[in-house]
Design an enzyme around this catalytic site. Structure first.
Site, PDB file in Angstrom:
ATOM      1  N   LYS A 127      -7.491  -8.171  10.917  1.00 41.87           N
ATOM      2  CA  LYS A 127      -7.691  -7.279   9.778  1.00 41.87           C
ATOM      3  C   LYS A 127      -9.005  -6.521   9.869  1.00 41.87           C
ATOM      4  O   LYS A 127      -9.087  -5.353   9.481  1.00 41.87           O
ATOM      5  CB  LYS A 127      -7.622  -8.066   8.474  1.00 41.87           C
ATOM      6  N   LYS A 168     -10.340 -12.079   2.049  1.00 42.82           N
ATOM      7  CA  LYS A 168      -9.145 -12.224   2.881  1.00 42.82           C
ATOM      8  C   LYS A 168      -9.505 -12.807   4.233  1.00 42.82           C
ATOM      9  O   LYS A 168     -10.499 -12.418   4.828  1.00 42.82           O
ATOM     10  CB  LYS A 168      -8.562 -10.838   3.198  1.00 42.82           C
ATOM     11  N   GLY A 174       0.469 -12.643   4.594  1.00 45.98           N
ATOM     12  CA  GLY A 174       1.287 -13.396   3.642  1.00 45.98           C
ATOM     13  C   GLY A 174       0.515 -14.006   2.490  1.00 45.98           C
ATOM     14  O   GLY A 174       1.026 -14.869   1.797  1.00 45.98           O
ATOM     15  N   HIS A 218       1.998  -2.016  -4.586  1.00 44.45           N
ATOM     16  CA  HIS A 218       2.144  -2.200  -3.143  1.00 44.45           C
ATOM     17  C   HIS A 218       3.277  -1.289  -2.690  1.00 44.45           C
ATOM     18  O   HIS A 218       4.430  -1.487  -3.066  1.00 44.45           O
ATOM     19  CB  HIS A 218       2.467  -3.669  -2.849  1.00 44.45           C
ATOM     20  N   HIS A 245       1.932 -12.980  -3.510  1.00 43.89           N
ATOM     21  CA  HIS A 245       2.016 -12.195  -2.278  1.00 43.89           C
ATOM     22  C   HIS A 245       3.329 -12.368  -1.533  1.00 43.89           C
ATOM     23  O   HIS A 245       3.462 -11.921  -0.406  1.00 43.89           O
ATOM     24  CB  HIS A 245       0.834 -12.511  -1.341  1.00 43.89           C
ATOM     25  N   GLU A 285       1.439  -0.934   5.283  1.00 48.80           N
ATOM     26  CA  GLU A 285       1.354  -1.294   3.871  1.00 48.80           C
ATOM     27  C   GLU A 285       0.146  -0.610   3.241  1.00 48.80           C
ATOM     28  O   GLU A 285      -0.956  -0.655   3.788  1.00 48.80           O
ATOM     29  CB  GLU A 285       1.209  -2.815   3.712  1.00 48.80           C
ATOM     30  N   ARG A 303       6.312  -5.530  13.145  1.00 49.24           N
ATOM     31  CA  ARG A 303       7.616  -6.174  13.340  1.00 49.24           C
ATOM     32  C   ARG A 303       8.612  -5.551  12.372  1.00 49.24           C
ATOM     33  O   ARG A 303       8.240  -4.724  11.552  1.00 49.24           O
ATOM     34  CB  ARG A 303       7.502  -7.658  13.022  1.00 49.24           C
TER      35      ARG A 303
END
Lengths: 511, 162
Positions: A127, A168, A174, A218, A245, A285, A303
């Site tokens: 990330k 995070k 997830g 989201h 989430h 996202e 994916r």
């Protein structure tokens, strides 16, 4: 290029191994069957008789039930591919789908990985690194911090970014290990517990910080990119209906976007994918600030997504088939202008869980599963009646997808489909999904990522009064079983006359 | 033939008698005319008082699941409330595992004071973290599991007493 000559000859794979289980393995096997490609299923001990095993052309056992010894075993999967002569491996989602090491080993074994290049998985999997790449490519990211992450540094950066703040795991996904911090007093403890969870879940305790945007939506964009330089977006999916989430209901188009914002976000998604040399199907996202209508890159899922069917319904493209074709070197024959959204699609995830009891996963035999049918109703499931829901894997039972000409009709169709779904033997969230879809907030499209937790925290199932039909049917199923003229063929010798279950007269025993 | 079913706390009486081609079904004293339109394993179509309905069912006499119009009903064999098993303490509170799981972490030690709602243990099952909280305030009298251990559904994890 490790595509074993496929990209040059464009000859389609003859055999694909599916390194997954459940509904997504079934989905991929079906695509293979349609395309005339032989499919190889792999299975753990718990899945010996699972639907994906029954549907595949070949099935190979890969180990004991716990995933680390079977579905996560790169060695066993590669052995299975070699034994069966598969030319390509589709990882599905979850398990090894976003494991760059797996993708690399597949290619080193001379097989095609049906997914992005390993370097793209790596670039987006971290990330902190992804944030930097996006900043460099002009893709907006949430104000935050990524870098050396000693607690003292994070404490200082936290006060610069301001509250509320989101912590995070850098390696994460997830929602694991994520913490929202609302007060400076909570920061120290949140960093400690987030690190612990990150270490446990990902084996990597590095953290990043982001400003927390309350009531954010989201909204994600589907990407399809081939090996010849074409990168397209297949529009958005609104995924604001989630719980801790985990997405619960997804839809497209988003009720929030207008054509202008959609175009901006689509262009940013394409830029993000290009920045890491992306190929195959992936998802960018974004989180969207509902007040300012600003959008920020959140992460890329390198994916196929669980919720890919809604995109297929409105665009008419088969994402799994395109994944296979792209991995084989085929070029996308479309330009962005060729693509459009037709109608409205919604997906609801049917989970084996108890929404009235803290959403605890449920297990047990699936005594009966009758899928809903009707125009515009699609079901992607990995179970049939008689299967066992075990403790070993994800509690997703099936995805119900409804397509209709507009959003209100799609909601109506989804409610119809859920009412028509019969799922007996395992506690599930069907009634909860119906209540979400029926709520005024959902109908108006006023959704945000913490909506489910805020509004449905103390949800209880509607108290269906017991209708006479149900009791009559219950009695008749017994009566028929015990009657010589029964139309149910049964080996049951008949009612036990001594059973307290059957009382010869009408008085009540106790209360 | 008479049948008794329990749904939640309530016990219902149903009587079935053949009547011509169909049945007369008494449900808690009310009479219904029922005709079986179609009967397949797990699926029953009836005409009840002139109205057609289709129900899906599964399970045995002791535990029957029936689905009608998107609602699922679980009918059980009527029974007095399950008595406390003898091995359990009568003055303490048993903390049990809600499902088969693995113990990921133990947050309190034996003998420690706990408050109602405090997290005692972290379990993991089906990729989910499950927090096991104290059902009552008191002292952790017994702790029966350690981190890393697998537990079954309803397995005793700990006991809280005075």
């Amino acid at each position: 290029m490790g595509y074993s000559g496929c990209s040059r000859s464009h000859r389609m794979f003859r055999k694909i191994l599916i390194a997954n289980r459940g509904e997504i393995a079934v989905r991929i096997i079906r695509a293979c069957r349609e395309m005339g490609i032989a499919s190889v299923a792999v299975y753990s001990e718990a899945d010996r008789r699972a639907l994906h095993v029954r549907l595949a052309d070949q099935a190979v056992p890969i180990g004991p039930s716990p995933a680390p010894q079977s579905y996560l075993s790169i060695k066993r999967l590669l052995e299975a591919a070699r034994e069966t002569g598969a030319q390509a491996i589709h990882p599905g989602y979850g398990f090894l789908a976003e494991n760059a090491e797996f993708a690399r080993r597949v290619e080193q074994a001379g097989l095609a990985f049906i997914g992005p290049p390993p370097a793209a998985i790596e670039a987006m999997g971290d990330k902190a690194q992804a944030r930097e790449r996006m900043l460099a490519s002009g893709v907006p990211v949430v104000p935050g911090y990524q870098g050396p992450d000693e607690d003292v540094v994070l404490m200082r950066e936290a006060s610069r970014i301001g509250l509320p703040l989101l912590i995070k795991p850098a390696a994460g996904g997830g929602g694991k290990g994520m913490r929202v911090v609302n007060s400076p007093d909570d920061l120290g403890e949140a960093l400690t517990s987030s690190r612990r969870e990150a270490q446990h879940a990902f084996g990597d305790q590095r953290l990043i910080l982001e400003r927390y945007i309350p009531r954010a939506r989201h909204i994600e964009f589907q990407i399809l990119a081939d090996a010849h330089g074409t990168t397209l977006h297949l529009f958005e999916r609104e995924c604001s209906v989630q719980r801790r989430h985990q997405k619960v209901i997804e839809e497209t188009p988003s009720p929030f976007l207008d054509p202008e914002l959609r175009e901006q976000m689509g262009a940013a998604a394409v830029a993000a994918a290009r920045a890491v040399g992306y190929q195959n199907a992936g998802t960018i996202e974004f989180i969207v600030d509902p007040e300012q209508r600003n959008f920020y890159f959140l992460e890329m899922n390198t994916r196929l997504q669980v919720e890919h069917p809604v995109t297929e319904m409105v665009t008419g493209l088969d994402l799994v088939k395109w994944q296979i074709r792209i991995a084989c070197g085929e070029a996308l024959p479309y330009t962005q202008a060729d693509l459009s959204q037709q109608g409205h699609a919604i997906e609801a995830r049917l989970y084996a869980e108890d929404p009235a009891n803290n959403f605890l996963p449920a297990t047990g035999p699936l005594l009966s599963f009758v899928e809903p049918v009707g125009p515009g109703v699609r079901v992607d499931s990995g179970f049939t009646s008689g299967d066992e829901v075990t403790v070993h894997y994800d509690p997703l039972l099936a995805k119900i997808i409804a397509w209709a000409e507009d959003r209100p009709s799609a909601i109506q169709k989804m409610l119809f489909a859920l009412r028509e779904t019969v799922l007996l033997g395992v506690t599930h969230n069907g009634a909860f999904l119906q209540d979400l879809l029926s709520s005024p907030d959902f109908q108006q499209g006023s959704l945000y990522t913490t909506w489910v937790e805020e509004v449905f925290e103390d949800w209880q199932p509607p108290q269906c009064a017991l209708p006479a039909e149900v009791l009559a049917a219950a009695a008749l199923t017994h009566f028929q079983n015990g009657t010589p003229t029964s139309s149910i063929s049964s080996t049951n010798p008949g009612p036990d006359p001594y059973s307290p279950w059957q009382v010869a007269n009408g008085f009540r025993l106790g209360e | 033939m008479h049948y008794r079913f329990q749904h939640r706390e309530q016990i219902y009486q149903v009587a079935v008698n053949r009547q011509g081609e169909g049945y007369q079904v008494m449900v808690d004293g009310q009479s219904h005319q029922v005709e079986i339109l179609d009967s397949q394993p797990g699926k029953l179509s009836l005409r009840l008082n002139g109205k057609p309905v289709t129900l899906y069912w599964a399970g045995q006499a002791g535990d029957k699941w029936i689905s009608l119009d998107g609602c699922t009903y679980r009918l059980e064999k009527p029974s007095p409330r399950r008595a406390r098993s003898s091995g359990e303490p009568s003055d303490g509170e048993a903390v049990r595992s809600p499902m088969p799981a693995q113990v990921r972490a133990v947050e309190v030690g034996e003998g420690e004071a706990v408050e109602k709602g405090q997290t005692l243990l972290l379990l993991e099952a089906m990729k989910m973290e499950i927090r096991i909280k104290a059902p009552t305030s008191g002292r952790l009298r017994r702790l029966l599991v350690t981190a890393g251990q697998s537990v079954d559904k309803d397995e005793l994890l700990a006991e809280i007493g005075e």
